[in-house]
Design an enzyme around this catalytic site. Structure first.
Site, PDB file in Angstrom:
ATOM      1  N   CYS A  55      37.830 -33.959 -26.260  1.00 15.60           N
ATOM      2  CA  CYS A  55      38.516 -35.193 -25.880  1.00 15.60           C
ATOM      3  C   CYS A  55      38.944 -35.972 -27.128  1.00 15.60           C
ATOM      4  O   CYS A  55      38.100 -36.532 -27.820  1.00 15.60           O
ATOM      5  CB  CYS A  55      37.563 -36.032 -25.030  1.00 15.60           C
ATOM      6  SG  CYS A  55      38.095 -37.725 -24.763  1.00 15.60           S
ATOM      7  N   CYS A  58      37.735 -39.548 -27.325  1.00 15.75           N
ATOM      8  CA  CYS A  58      36.295 -39.640 -27.613  1.00 15.75           C
ATOM      9  C   CYS A  58      36.054 -39.538 -29.117  1.00 15.75           C
ATOM     10  O   CYS A  58      35.223 -40.261 -29.670  1.00 15.75           O
ATOM     11  CB  CYS A  58      35.525 -38.542 -26.881  1.00 15.75           C
ATOM     12  SG  CYS A  58      35.664 -38.643 -25.070  1.00 15.75           S
TER      13      CYS A  58
END
Length: 135
Positions: A55, A58
């Protein structure tokens, strides 16, 4: 102070505890073992062997979250939860989406309250600090 997020580890920092879990069941167990404590949870995509999440948001949010952790309340718990591989996360019936109503990663929340930061909100240090410092 360096905070590492290693799977299934628990660290007690100067004034708070850091718990690292993977998956919904481990998250629920960590919460149940800490009933009555002020719990903050950070949900992120799984990391590979090199420590890189699938991600990109993230990856961008993590250093900001780590920097602001110095503002966590005394005696609180910070649960770092990897939600699973990308395919699992994309499944609308995964436990995080179905049961916890998470809509994106990264998500930072104060467990048991409506206070939540989702995706790009986690990029803003001032919002993260407010999450950690407001009652």
């Amino acid at each position: 102070m360096v905070t590492r997020f290693d799977r299934n580890s628990v660290q007690t920092m100067a004034n708070y505890e850091v718990v690292n879990v993977r998956g919904y069941d481990e998250f629920c167990q960590a919460v149940s073992e800490r009933k009555g404590k002020d719990i903050f949870a950070y949900f992120t995509g799984d990391k590979d062997a090199e420590g890189n999440s699938w991600c990109p948001d993230c990856v961008k949010a993590e250093p900001i979250i780590k920097r602001e952790m110095s503002h966590l309340p005394e005696g609180s718990v910070f649960i770092y939860c990897q939600v699973g591989e990308r395919a699992y996360w994309k499944d609308p019936n995964n436990d995080f989406k179905k049961t916890m109503k998470l809509i994106g990663v990264p998500t930072l929340l104060r467990y048991g309250t409506p206070h939540k930061l989702v995706e790009e909100e986690c990029f803003k240090a001032e919002l993260v600090r407010m999450m950690f410092t407001e009652e």
